[in-house]
Design an enzyme around this catalytic site. Structure first.
Site, short mmCIF file in Angstrom:
data_model
loop_
_atom_site.label_atom_id
_atom_site.label_comp_id
_atom_site.label_asym_id
_atom_site.label_seq_id
_atom_site.Cartn_x
_atom_site.Cartn_y
_atom_site.Cartn_z
N GLY A 31 0.81 -1.22 0.00
CA GLY A 31 0.00 0.00 0.00
C GLY A 31 0.84 1.26 0.00
O GLY A 31 2.02 1.23 -0.32
N GLY A 36 5.58 3.92 -8.84
CA GLY A 36 6.30 2.64 -8.98
C GLY A 36 5.33 1.48 -8.97
O GLY A 36 5.33 0.62 -9.86
N HIS A 37 4.46 1.46 -7.96
CA HIS A 37 3.44 0.40 -7.90
C HIS A 37 2.55 0.45 -9.14
O HIS A 37 2.22 -0.58 -9.73
CB HIS A 37 2.53 0.59 -6.67
CG HIS A 37 3.23 0.55 -5.35
ND1 HIS A 37 3.32 1.64 -4.53
CD2 HIS A 37 3.86 -0.46 -4.71
CE1 HIS A 37 3.97 1.30 -3.42
NE2 HIS A 37 4.31 0.04 -3.50
N GLN A 61 7.75 -9.52 7.79
CA GLN A 61 8.97 -9.06 7.15
C GLN A 61 9.58 -7.83 7.84
O GLN A 61 10.53 -7.25 7.36
CB GLN A 61 8.74 -8.79 5.66
CG GLN A 61 7.86 -7.60 5.35
CD GLN A 61 7.48 -7.58 3.87
OE1 GLN A 61 6.73 -8.40 3.38
NE2 GLN A 61 8.02 -6.62 3.14
N LYS A 150 13.57 -2.24 -7.99
CA LYS A 150 14.06 -1.43 -6.87
C LYS A 150 14.45 -2.31 -5.69
O LYS A 150 15.41 -2.05 -5.00
CB LYS A 150 12.99 -0.42 -6.45
CG LYS A 150 13.56 0.71 -5.65
CD LYS A 150 12.54 1.32 -4.74
CE LYS A 150 13.02 1.21 -3.34
NZ LYS A 150 11.93 1.14 -2.39
N ASP A 151 13.66 -3.37 -5.48
CA ASP A 151 13.96 -4.31 -4.39
C ASP A 151 14.63 -5.53 -5.01
O ASP A 151 14.03 -6.61 -5.10
CB ASP A 151 12.67 -4.67 -3.67
CG ASP A 151 12.01 -3.44 -3.06
OD1 ASP A 151 12.46 -2.99 -2.01
OD2 ASP A 151 11.06 -2.90 -3.67
N SER A 186 9.38 5.48 -3.33
CA SER A 186 9.21 4.52 -2.24
C SER A 186 8.13 5.04 -1.30
O SER A 186 8.01 6.25 -1.10
CB SER A 186 10.53 4.39 -1.47
OG SER A 186 10.30 3.80 -0.21
N SER A 187 7.37 4.11 -0.74
CA SER A 187 6.36 4.52 0.24
C SER A 187 7.03 5.23 1.41
O SER A 187 6.41 6.06 2.08
CB SER A 187 5.60 3.30 0.75
OG SER A 187 5.03 2.60 -0.33
N ARG A 188 8.28 4.89 1.68
CA ARG A 188 8.98 5.48 2.83
C ARG A 188 9.48 6.90 2.55
O ARG A 188 9.88 7.59 3.49
CB ARG A 188 10.14 4.59 3.28
CG ARG A 188 9.68 3.27 3.89
CD ARG A 188 10.82 2.47 4.50
NE ARG A 188 10.34 1.38 5.32
CZ ARG A 188 10.25 0.10 4.92
NH1 ARG A 188 10.61 -0.24 3.71
NH2 ARG A 188 9.80 -0.82 5.74
P1 AMP Z 1 6.11 -2.33 -1.47
O1 AMP Z 1 4.72 -1.83 -1.37
O2 AMP Z 1 7.14 -1.32 -1.14
O3 AMP Z 1 6.31 -3.65 -0.76
O4 AMP Z 1 6.36 -2.64 -3.00
C1 AMP Z 1 5.48 -3.43 -3.76
C2 AMP Z 1 6.09 -3.71 -5.11
O5 AMP Z 1 6.35 -2.47 -5.77
C3 AMP Z 1 7.44 -4.44 -5.00
O6 AMP Z 1 7.54 -5.40 -6.04
C4 AMP Z 1 8.43 -3.32 -5.18
O7 AMP Z 1 9.68 -3.76 -5.71
C5 AMP Z 1 7.70 -2.44 -6.19
N1 AMP Z 1 8.23 -1.07 -6.15
C6 AMP Z 1 8.45 -0.30 -5.06
N2 AMP Z 1 8.99 0.89 -5.42
C7 AMP Z 1 9.11 0.86 -6.77
C8 AMP Z 1 9.61 1.78 -7.74
N3 AMP Z 1 10.10 2.98 -7.41
N4 AMP Z 1 9.59 1.42 -9.04
C9 AMP Z 1 9.10 0.20 -9.42
N5 AMP Z 1 8.61 -0.71 -8.55
C10 AMP Z 1 8.62 -0.39 -7.24
#
Ligand code: AMP
Length: 285
Positions: A31, A36-37, A61, A150-151, A186-188
């Site tokens: 969320g 990116g998402h 995690q 990114k991850d 990034s969400s952060r």
């Molecule tokens: P998260 O919500 O941060 O766990 O990310 C969910 C998915 O979105 C994971 O597969 C991440 O690698 C991807 N993600 C996060 N940030 C980015 C970004 N800046 N660009 C592309 N994918 C991203």
């Protein structure tokens, strides 16, 4: 778009598509959605007949001193963004739906792929990631799933899990989406103060210039490489970062490298804190 929070209802809702042999795409997220998402969702939308996004802040995690409690939760806006992006089903389970109290008996053991990078600084983190994604694969049974570069350590671990456990899901790599100044979304990032936000793009700037140096620098000795990484660490520390790692690792096994050879593929990966916010980034070259 349907929002569903129980495993049974989600399976029911997906049954017709599965029986019709449709391509079902999964985009797991925690969320606080950003571009990116949404780029992963857009790719899934192009390839698949049905798109499922999951929004779940997975507690297994997070380490004991990490940001589970204050992780941004913006469900209302996230659902609007999903709808706009053409998602068919959003899965938003409660924690107890995925982790009933009696379920504590199994975990996935990971060999050396987590010895370095985030695996070293966040013990147990990737066990939690593989656990939740494995569960989501079994719940949704997608034909395809999207994860962001990114991850990168997470992505390589998931590709390994799918390969070694013969899971019938095709994993797609989504490229890293960045702000105009290079900062990986990034969400952060929303934790950053204005001052922190201003220096944050330096992470990407440093790994980009290391990549350029390695690509064009001719025959680079172990000492050259060591000096280059040390200089970048020094510059980042000087402007206020606390570095977890800044390393060059082999793309196959994620082990740090002392030398680079022009015919191999490497990852330059960095993780660093500004204030209380931990940021990561990487380049594959
Ligand atoms: P998260 O919500 O941060 O766990 O990310 C969910 C998915 O979105 C994971 O597969 C991440 O690698 C991807 N993600 C996060 N940030 C980015 C970004 N800046 N660009 C592309 N994918 C991203």
């Amino acid at each position: 778009m349907m929002t569903i929070n129980s495993i049974t209802s989600l399976r029911e809702a997906l049954k017709p598509a599965r029986q019709a042999g449709k391509r079902i795409g999964l985009v797991p997220t925690m969320g606080a959605l950003h571009e990116g998402h949404l780029s992963l969702i857009a790719e899934a939308r192009q390839v698949c007949d049905v798109v499922v996004t999951t929004i779940f802040v997975n507690p297994t995690q997070f380490g004991p001193n990490e940001d589970l409690d204050r992780y941004p939760r913006t469900l209302k806006q996230d659902l609007e963004a999903c709808k706009e992006a053409g998602v068919d089903f959003v899965f938003t389970p409660e924690t107890t739906e995925l982790y009933p109290p009696e379920a504590q008996f199994l975990s996935i053991r990971i060999a050396e792929l987590t010895d370095h990078l985030c695996g070293a600084t966040r013990p147990g983190h990737f066990n939690g990631v593989l656990q939740i994604v494995n569960k989501l694969f079994n719940i949704v049974q997608p034909t395809d799933a999207w994860f962001g570069q990114k991850d990168i350590q997470q992505l390589i671990l998931l590709e390994t899990m799918v390969r070694e456990f013969n899971i019938p899901v095709r994993i797609h790599r989504g490229k890293t989406i960045r702000e105009a100044d290079g900062l990986a979304m990034s969400s952060r990032n929303r934790y950053l103060s204005a001052q922190e936000r201003a220096i944050a793009p330096q992470l990407y700037a440093e790994i980009t210039s290391i990549r350029d140096y390695l690509k064009h620098g001719g025959d680079i000795t172990a000492e050259d490489l060591d000096r280059t990484l040390a200089a970048a660490r020094y510059r980042l520390t000087e402007i206020g970062f606390k570095i977890d790692y800044l390393s060059i690792v082999d793309v196959r096994n994620l082990q740090p490298q002392q030398r680079v050879y022009s015919d191999r593929t490497y990852i330059i990966a960095v993780a660093a804190k500004i204030g209380n916010t931990r940021l990561i980034d990487n380049i594959i070259f």
